[in-house]
Design a protein around this motif. Structure first.
Motif, PDB file in Angstrom:
ATOM      1  N   VAL A 157       0.846  -1.201   0.000  1.00  0.00           N
ATOM      2  CA  VAL A 157       0.000   0.000   0.000  1.00  0.00           C
ATOM      3  C   VAL A 157       0.881   1.251   0.000  1.00  0.00           C
ATOM      4  O   VAL A 157       0.620   2.218  -0.726  1.00  0.00           O
ATOM      5  N   VAL A 158       1.938   1.236   0.814  1.00  0.00           N
ATOM      6  CA  VAL A 158       2.857   2.377   0.841  1.00  0.00           C
ATOM      7  C   VAL A 158       3.538   2.539  -0.517  1.00  0.00           C
ATOM      8  O   VAL A 158       3.665   3.661  -1.036  1.00  0.00           O
ATOM      9  N   ASN A 159       3.980   1.440  -1.128  1.00  0.00           N
ATOM     10  CA  ASN A 159       4.540   1.520  -2.481  1.00  0.00           C
ATOM     11  C   ASN A 159       3.576   2.225  -3.428  1.00  0.00           C
ATOM     12  O   ASN A 159       3.975   3.086  -4.240  1.00  0.00           O
ATOM     13  N   PHE A 160       2.313   1.835  -3.353  1.00  0.00           N
ATOM     14  CA  PHE A 160       1.266   2.393  -4.202  1.00  0.00           C
ATOM     15  C   PHE A 160       1.170   3.913  -4.035  1.00  0.00           C
ATOM     16  O   PHE A 160       1.043   4.656  -5.025  1.00  0.00           O
ATOM     17  N   LEU A 161       1.249   4.392  -2.808  1.00  0.00           N
ATOM     18  CA  LEU A 161       1.159   5.829  -2.557  1.00  0.00           C
ATOM     19  C   LEU A 161       2.446   6.556  -2.946  1.00  0.00           C
ATOM     20  O   LEU A 161       2.406   7.671  -3.487  1.00  0.00           O
ATOM     21  N   LEU A 162       3.584   5.938  -2.687  1.00  0.00           N
ATOM     22  CA  LEU A 162       4.857   6.584  -3.030  1.00  0.00           C
ATOM     23  C   LEU A 162       4.995   6.791  -4.535  1.00  0.00           C
ATOM     24  O   LEU A 162       5.558   7.800  -4.985  1.00  0.00           O
ATOM     25  N   LEU A 163       4.503   5.848  -5.318  1.00  0.00           N
ATOM     26  CA  LEU A 163       4.675   5.924  -6.772  1.00  0.00           C
ATOM     27  C   LEU A 163       4.179   7.239  -7.342  1.00  0.00           C
ATOM     28  O   LEU A 163       4.787   7.797  -8.264  1.00  0.00           O
ATOM     29  N   ARG A 164       3.090   7.748  -6.799  1.00  0.00           N
ATOM     30  CA  ARG A 164       2.503   8.978  -7.337  1.00  0.00           C
ATOM     31  C   ARG A 164       2.648  10.154  -6.370  1.00  0.00           C
ATOM     32  O   ARG A 164       1.924  11.144  -6.459  1.00  0.00           O
ATOM     33  N   GLY A 165       3.591  10.030  -5.418  1.00  0.00           N
ATOM     34  CA  GLY A 165       3.896  11.146  -4.525  1.00  0.00           C
ATOM     35  C   GLY A 165       2.810  11.463  -3.538  1.00  0.00           C
ATOM     36  O   GLY A 165       2.667  12.630  -3.115  1.00  0.00           O
ATOM     37  N   ASN A 166       2.048  10.448  -3.123  1.00  0.00           N
ATOM     38  CA  ASN A 166       0.883  10.691  -2.282  1.00  0.00           C
ATOM     39  C   ASN A 166       1.160  10.564  -0.784  1.00  0.00           C
ATOM     40  O   ASN A 166       0.284  10.176  -0.012  1.00  0.00           O
ATOM     41  N   ILE A 167       2.363  10.927  -0.368  1.00  0.00           N
ATOM     42  CA  ILE A 167       2.660  11.089   1.056  1.00  0.00           C
ATOM     43  C   ILE A 167       3.379  12.424   1.223  1.00  0.00           C
ATOM     44  O   ILE A 167       4.304  12.738   0.478  1.00  0.00           O
ATOM     45  N   GLY A 168       2.914  13.208   2.200  1.00  0.00           N
ATOM     46  CA  GLY A 168       3.481  14.540   2.376  1.00  0.00           C
ATOM     47  C   GLY A 168       2.873  15.560   1.433  1.00  0.00           C
ATOM     48  O   GLY A 168       3.432  16.630   1.219  1.00  0.00           O
ATOM     49  N   ARG A 169       1.711  15.239   0.902  1.00  0.00           N
ATOM     50  CA  ARG A 169       0.974  16.143   0.011  1.00  0.00           C
ATOM     51  C   ARG A 169      -0.410  16.354   0.611  1.00  0.00           C
ATOM     52  O   ARG A 169      -1.048  15.390   1.046  1.00  0.00           O
ATOM     53  N   PRO A 170      -0.915  17.589   0.662  1.00  0.00           N
ATOM     54  CA  PRO A 170      -2.272  17.806   1.177  1.00  0.00           C
ATOM     55  C   PRO A 170      -3.290  16.964   0.411  1.00  0.00           C
ATOM     56  O   PRO A 170      -3.224  16.831  -0.811  1.00  0.00           O
ATOM     57  N   GLY A 171      -4.207  16.361   1.150  1.00  0.00           N
ATOM     58  CA  GLY A 171      -5.231  15.549   0.520  1.00  0.00           C
ATOM     59  C   GLY A 171      -4.796  14.137   0.195  1.00  0.00           C
ATOM     60  O   GLY A 171      -5.494  13.443  -0.554  1.00  0.00           O
TER      61      GLY A 171
END
Length: 760
Positions: A383-397
């Motif tokens: 799941v973390v890999n999935f979010l990291l791929l598109r920069g979805n950690i440390g981004r609002p929303g």
């Protein structure tokens, strides 16, 4: 009118079954809430109490850890939160006369529902060695018994100090301080059984074992994936956040083996429109097979990698480590294997990909459906890999959102309730108090049970909770508990654990969240940390259930004084008198709590703890970056003629507390011994709807465990899967069946066969 507790256990032989519902909350939730509250508290007390739940000048709900917005509703509670409050603020009482009338052997035959319905415990009670029932004991004698048993141990590591998620920050900090000054890191807690897999995976990948989102992030998200979670029952106030996100344009994908009413439609009881029509939440329901989540996210990651421009290359380059190895593994994902693992159609996964690629801000929420499998930690890493791929950690929303269960389970861990503490935490604790904490690791929940079973542990102390009811392999666990020299439970109400006693046993009655807490230093409050790292105060407003109750901090402080004696320089008496003194010490030991008291005084809503990945894309991992991982894809393989069982809650339940015998949204009334099976699976196995089966689990060593007399319910679960309520089915989960790395019981992956019940 307050009703009396049940005299006998209700008969559950013939539960009524109707089709499952397709909407949650609304008028039925309001009616059920008011009925339960009035039965337990009466009308006037109900109003006085419920209007203080989750308010800035009130008390934190003793239910789930879902956060509140800064601007509160007048009624800032859900149906199940109101049930939790009503059970604690009940006018029913368990007195010494009750224990005189009910010997231990009688209590052991009662259901958890019956025990919990009896009311608040009013005095400390002792089961003496050789005795057949609990009898009153003074607080002084109770602490003397604790000191006698703890001092007689050959090693401090023969003691276990368990913590429930109800425990406040102040009490948790004192308990871990006492345990370490005594000489042990044996601090198992309820997190070991739920989100330990989340903490293990997140600490390795982003450097902190907590979620990275706020309510505002959910409201701003383009896409929210809810995986392995049923918010309609387990975190109902989350539905309001999802409704608000939908109104802002978010799409929602739910990933679950069972359809859940709360994610189909939410009838918000706070608004007229919500009451009448409600809001559809799901945009896509992926009815996955149990344990297929890692395979799903791995294939989605492959498809993202194959889509031109889909990867946030700048984020990956600047903020991550291990990308190439991960990408190589992801590209090996196989469609056929994924479809077999998940039970999904190709078109469903392709539709999910469309929603993923259309989102610039994605949040993934999850709960026990992801954390209680053998391969839970690699699943959450994926799941973390999935979010990291598109920069979805440390981004609002965007970000990770493990949805915690009990109201302060996250705060207890922050306070140091952990069997494997960080060296930096112990260094700070030792410096502040002039002690030498042990550095070797202690026992988690599963290892604690094994230690009791094997004679390695002899004293068990529980700060709240229902350890016996929450843990796996019921027969093994109960036999292990009965081997203890002393079992101690700090409790507000009765539960199964009180009926499973060591050679001697103590019940120490304590204040609840709703109770006013007055000490030598004046009126006190405690603090909690919610699922999104917000720390705030909790102040009870009701007179205590009995003049003989002590607060949790007072119990720990007095135990410490009795056990450690004059050899301890820690000011335990000062801590009992004024909890602000505890918070001053927390401020000097735990990062993020600087100026603790001053910040609480400045803002009634509390403050948010720092979170490097969320706040500044700083990842405190060993590599200094967010870590991609590459693990082999795993999913349960189920033999022919068997089903994969997940244990779960009913709607009339919170953790192991049973409020009633119904599961309204799933169409079950008047009984809990039901097993939900797909009609085609049931037909293939020869079980008609309404027939009765014994559930028999099969473990790798050839051993079997049996839970008899379950009514078979034909239900639209995923093929090859089944579901039944815990704690009734905990007996089926082998103690050795745990998640790799986290050691969390694998209660969502139990291979079972159905046998015709002898009682059919």
């Amino acid at each position: 009118m307050v009703s009396k507790p049940p005299v006998g256990d209700p008969v559950q032989d013939a539960p009524q079954v109707t089709p499952p519902q397709h909407a949650a909350a609304g008028l039925p939730a309001i009616g059920h809430t008011l009925r339960i509250a009035q039965e337990q508290m009466g009308l006037r007390r109900t109003a006085r109490t419920l209007l203080k739940v989750n308010q800035k000048d009130g008390f934190d709900c003793p239910g789930c850890a879902w956060p509140e917005e800064d601007k509160r509703h007048v009624a800032e509670f859900c149906e199940n939160g109101a049930k939790a409050v009503a059970e604690e603020a009940t006018l029913r009482r368990v007195t010494p006369e009750f224990f005189a009338a009910h010997p231990l052997a009688d209590l052991a035959t009662r259901s958890g529902y019956w025990l919990g319905q009896q009311g608040r415990i009013t005095e400390p009670m002792l089961l003496p060695e050789g005795g057949d029932r609990y009898e009153p004991v003074t607080w002084e004698r109770a602490f003397a018994i604790l000191a006698e048993e703890l001092r007689a141990l050959a090693s401090p590591d023969e003691a276990l100090f368990y913590t429930s998620g109800r425990t406040s920050n102040e009490a948790a900090f004192l308990l871990q301080l006492f345990a370490r000054e005594f000489g042990t890191n044996n601090l198992p807690d309820c997190s070991n059984m739920c989100h330990e897999s989340s903490g293990s995976a997140l600490t390795e990948t982003i450097g902190i074992g907590k979620g990275s989102v706020s309510l505002e992030d959910l409201h701003r998200a383009d896409l929210i994936i809810v995986a392995g979670q049923n918010p309609g029952t387990n975190h109902p106030r989350m539905l309001s956040a999802l409704e608000k996100a939908k109104a802002g344009g978010a799409r929602i994908i739910s990933v679950n083996p069972l359809p859940e009413a709360g994610l189909e439609r939410f009838k918000n009881p706070q608004t007229p429109r919500g009451m009448l029509r409600g809001a559809a939440l799901n945009d896509l329901f992926l009815q996955i097979r149990i344990g297929g989540d890692q395979a799903l996210f791995r294939l989605l990651n492959k498809l993202v990698l194959e889509t031109a421009g889909a990867v946030d290359e700048e984020f990956v380059r600047e903020h991550t480590h291990g990308y190439e190895e991960f990408a190589a593994a992801a590209r090996e994902a196989d469609w056929d294997e994924t479809l077999a693992a998940t039970g999904l159609d190709r078109s469903e996964i392709e539709r999910a990909l469309e929603l993923v690629l259309a989102s610039e801000r994605t949040v993934v929420c999850w709960a026990m459906g992801l954390t209680q499998h053998k391969h839970s930690v690699p699943t959450i890493r994926e799941v973390v890999n999935f979010l990291l791929l598109r920069g979805n950690i440390g981004r609002p929303g965007a970000g990770v959102c493990p949805v915690r269960g009990h109201s302060n389970v996250q705060g207890d861990r922050t306070m140091g309730i952990f069997e494997r503490p960080a060296p930096a935490f112990l260094d700070a604790l030792d410096k502040e108090f002039g002690i030498v904490s042990p550095r070797h690791h202690g026992f988690d929940v599963v290892r604690s049970i094994q230690a009791l079973r094997d004679g390695e542990a002899k004293v068990f102390f529980a700060m709240g909770g229902n350890f016996v009811g929450a843990t796996p392999d019921t027969e093994v666990t109960e036999a292990a508990m009965r081997r203890a020299r002393l079992t101690v439970h700090v409790s507000t109400k009765l539960n199964r654990s009180h009926a499973v006693a060591g050679t001697r046993a103590l019940i120490l009655p304590t204040l609840g969240r709703t109770d006013k807490d007055v000490q030598a230093g004046g009126r006190q409050f405690v603090t909690v940390e919610d699922s999104m790292s917000q720390v705030h105060a909790s102040r009870g407003n009701l007179p205590p259930a009995s003049p003989h109750l002590l607060s949790e901090p007072a119990i720990v402080a007095r135990m410490a004084r009795a056990v450690l004696g004059d050899g301890s320089a820690t000011p335990w008496e000062e801590f009992e008198a004024d909890y602000a003194a505890i918070r001053d010490r927390i401020a000097r030991v735990v990062p993020g709590f600087e100026d603790f008291n001053a910040r609480l005084a400045a803002d009634a809503g509390g403050f948010r703890l720092p979170h490097g990945p969320r706040d500044e894309r700083r990842f405190p991992t060993k590599t200094g970056k967010a870590n991609f991982t590459a693990a082999p894809v795993e999913y349960p393989r189920v033999p022919e003629g068997r089903l994969l069982l997940q244990t779960l809650r009913s709607h009339d339940q919170y953790n192991t507390t049973i409020y009633g015998l119904d599961d309204r949204y799933r169409g079950i009334r008047g009984g809990r011994r039901v097993v939900l099976v797909h009609p085609e699976d049931a037909a293939a196995l020869g079980f008609a709807d309404g027939s009765y089966a014994d559930l028999v689990s099969e473990w790798t060593d050839g051993s079997e465990r049996r839970a008899p007399g379950f009514r078979v319910v034909h239900y639209p679960t995923s093929r090859g899967c089944a579901a039944a309520y815990y704690p009734e089915t905990n007996v089926l989960v082998p103690l050795e069946s745990t998640a790799d790395v986290s050691n969390t019981p694998a209660s969502k992956s139990v291979i079972v066969r159905l046998e015709e019940s002898a009682s059919a």
